[in-house]
Design an enzyme around this catalytic site. Structure first.
Site, mmCIF file in Angstrom:
data_model
loop_
_atom_site.group_PDB
_atom_site.id
_atom_site.type_symbol
_atom_site.label_atom_id
_atom_site.label_comp_id
_atom_site.label_asym_id
_atom_site.label_seq_id
_atom_site.Cartn_x
_atom_site.Cartn_y
_atom_site.Cartn_z
ATOM 1 N N LYS A 63 0.786 -1.262 0.109
ATOM 2 C CA LYS A 63 0.115 -0.142 0.034
ATOM 3 C C LYS A 63 0.834 1.200 0.023
ATOM 4 O O LYS A 63 0.671 2.190 -0.703
ATOM 5 C CB LYS A 63 -0.867 -0.106 1.120
ATOM 6 C CG LYS A 63 -2.116 -1.030 1.125
ATOM 7 C CD LYS A 63 -3.010 -1.292 2.398
ATOM 8 C CE LYS A 63 -4.034 -2.315 1.994
ATOM 9 N NZ LYS A 63 -4.793 -2.629 3.407
ATOM 10 N N GLN A 83 -5.082 -1.149 9.384
ATOM 11 C CA GLN A 83 -4.886 -2.461 8.626
ATOM 12 C C GLN A 83 -5.623 -3.366 9.551
ATOM 13 O O GLN A 83 -5.195 -3.353 10.799
ATOM 14 C CB GLN A 83 -3.332 -2.719 8.308
ATOM 15 C CG GLN A 83 -3.333 -4.058 7.680
ATOM 16 C CD GLN A 83 -3.637 -4.145 6.169
ATOM 17 O OE1 GLN A 83 -3.897 -3.084 5.762
ATOM 18 N NE2 GLN A 83 -4.072 -5.313 5.936
ATOM 19 N N ASP A 118 -10.877 3.283 3.431
ATOM 20 C CA ASP A 118 -11.472 1.941 3.257
ATOM 21 C C ASP A 118 -12.836 1.816 3.271
ATOM 22 O O ASP A 118 -13.558 0.815 2.981
ATOM 23 C CB ASP A 118 -10.973 1.293 4.719
ATOM 24 C CG ASP A 118 -9.774 0.276 4.617
ATOM 25 O OD1 ASP A 118 -9.735 -0.124 3.394
ATOM 26 O OD2 ASP A 118 -9.200 0.031 5.321
HETATM 27 N N1 GUN Z 1 -7.000 -6.436 5.849
HETATM 28 C C1 GUN Z 1 -7.155 -7.146 4.570
HETATM 29 N N2 GUN Z 1 -7.549 -6.537 3.612
HETATM 30 C C2 GUN Z 1 -7.621 -5.096 4.080
HETATM 31 C C3 GUN Z 1 -8.478 -4.158 3.517
HETATM 32 O O1 GUN Z 1 -8.937 -3.965 2.438
HETATM 33 N N3 GUN Z 1 -8.348 -2.951 4.521
HETATM 34 C C4 GUN Z 1 -7.975 -3.012 5.692
HETATM 35 N N4 GUN Z 1 -8.018 -1.887 6.656
HETATM 36 N N5 GUN Z 1 -7.502 -4.126 6.287
HETATM 37 C C5 GUN Z 1 -7.461 -5.270 5.503
#
Ligand code: GUN
Length: 295
Positions: A50, A94, A117
């Site tokens: 990311k 996350q 998100d």
């Molecule tokens: N963990 C796995 N996929 C995601 C996601 O798309 N967003 C977040 N915040 N955590 C994740």
């Protein structure tokens, strides 16, 4: 009928290019803040990617890494500080958070204007109400992939298989926003294969390896497989491999455009996060959203 592969890697790369073009047009640099708690190896890989792609698109990233034994109050404090920091446009916590932490309570602290998100109650409410807001990334990626294969989705029958908060429910609402006729099917749905076979666009999101067989798919239907399941690799004893919720080899004899696993929906999640970061920056700073990011 022979299937055609929807190349999620290529579509995601093209969206990241569009994000970069959009960022270059803006009069300031959007900033994404990432909060990572604990030492889950998969989460570390996701977060590294990311941050890498955020910077590749010309945006700034801020990273907060915390030990697994940090208190929930400390995580909340950091989220609140990021809310108050005018230089931060997007906040991503996350998931999963370490055992014992209440993810919902932490997510609820995120300023909805920075909720890249799309996970807060406010973002979910705006989606249901049809109001502008930040939409969840993976479901948005599904819509973009379907549009990349089919163009305008108006009037298509979309069957979303699964009703999870993170994917199934928001995906159904996003396909509805595209003027699809939407059915949500799930584990209690009667005659599941028949219901799925009605779909012009089938979106399995249940986390059951290779559950969807050729007989579940209408000839020529578009299949957007959200499942990412790790299973033993029969060709390499002791090793594992990734499969989707669709039996891909079986489905290829019937489906039209279909996403592979890996390389389908997966790469879209980060690309949509980057897009959301630009959208959040524009909304917060009163900038026009660059046309190139319209879905
Ligand atoms: N963990 C796995 N996929 C995601 C996601 O798309 N967003 C977040 N915040 N955590 C994740």
């Amino acid at each position: 009928m022979s299937a055609s592969v929807i190349d999620g890697k290529a579509v995601a790369a093209s969206l990241r290019d569009d994000v970069k073009t959009a960022v270059d047009q803006l009069s300031g640099q959007p900033t994404l803040a990432v909060v990572l708690v604990g030492d889950d190896p998969a989460s570390h890989v996701y977060v590294r990617n990311k941050i890498k792609f955020t910077e590749e698109c010309g945006m700034r990233s801020v990273e907060h890494r915390l030990d697994a034994d940090v208190s929930q109050d400390m995580v909340v404090e950091i989220v609140r500080a990021l809310n108050a920091d005018a230089s931060v446009d997007g906040i991503l916590v996350q998931l999963p958070l370490p055992k014992g932490m209440d993810s919902d309570a932490v997510i609820a602290e995120i300023d909805p204007g920075k909720d890249v998100d799309g996970l807060t109650e406010t973002s979910a409410g705006r989606l249901v109400l049809g109001q502008p807001g930040l939409r969840p990334c993976t479901p948005t990626g599904c819509v973009i992939l379907a549009k990349s294969a089919l163009g305008d989705l108006t009037g298509k029958h979309c069957v979303v298989l699964g009703r999870s908060i993170l994917v199934g429910k928001p995906a159904a609402l996003l396909f509805l926003e595209q003027n699809c006729t939407v059915t949500i099917a799930h584990s209690r749905t009667k005659n599941l294969p028949e219901v799925c076979r009605e779909a012009d666009i089938l979106v399995p999101a249940v986390g059951r390896p290779e559950m969807v067989k050729a007989e579940w798919i209408k000839p020529g239907a578009c299949v957007v497989d959200v499942g990412i399941n790790r299973v033993p690799n029969p060709k390499k004893p002791g090793k594992s491999k990734l499969v989707g919720d669709v039996d891909y080899a079986d489905a290829q004899s019937v489906a039209g455009p279909i996403t592979p696993v890996p390389g389908g929906v997966g790469p879209m999640t980060i690309a949509c996060l980057l897009r959301n970061t630009v959208l959040a920056a524009c909304a917060r700073r009163g900038w026009d959203v660059p046309e190139i990011l319209a879905i």
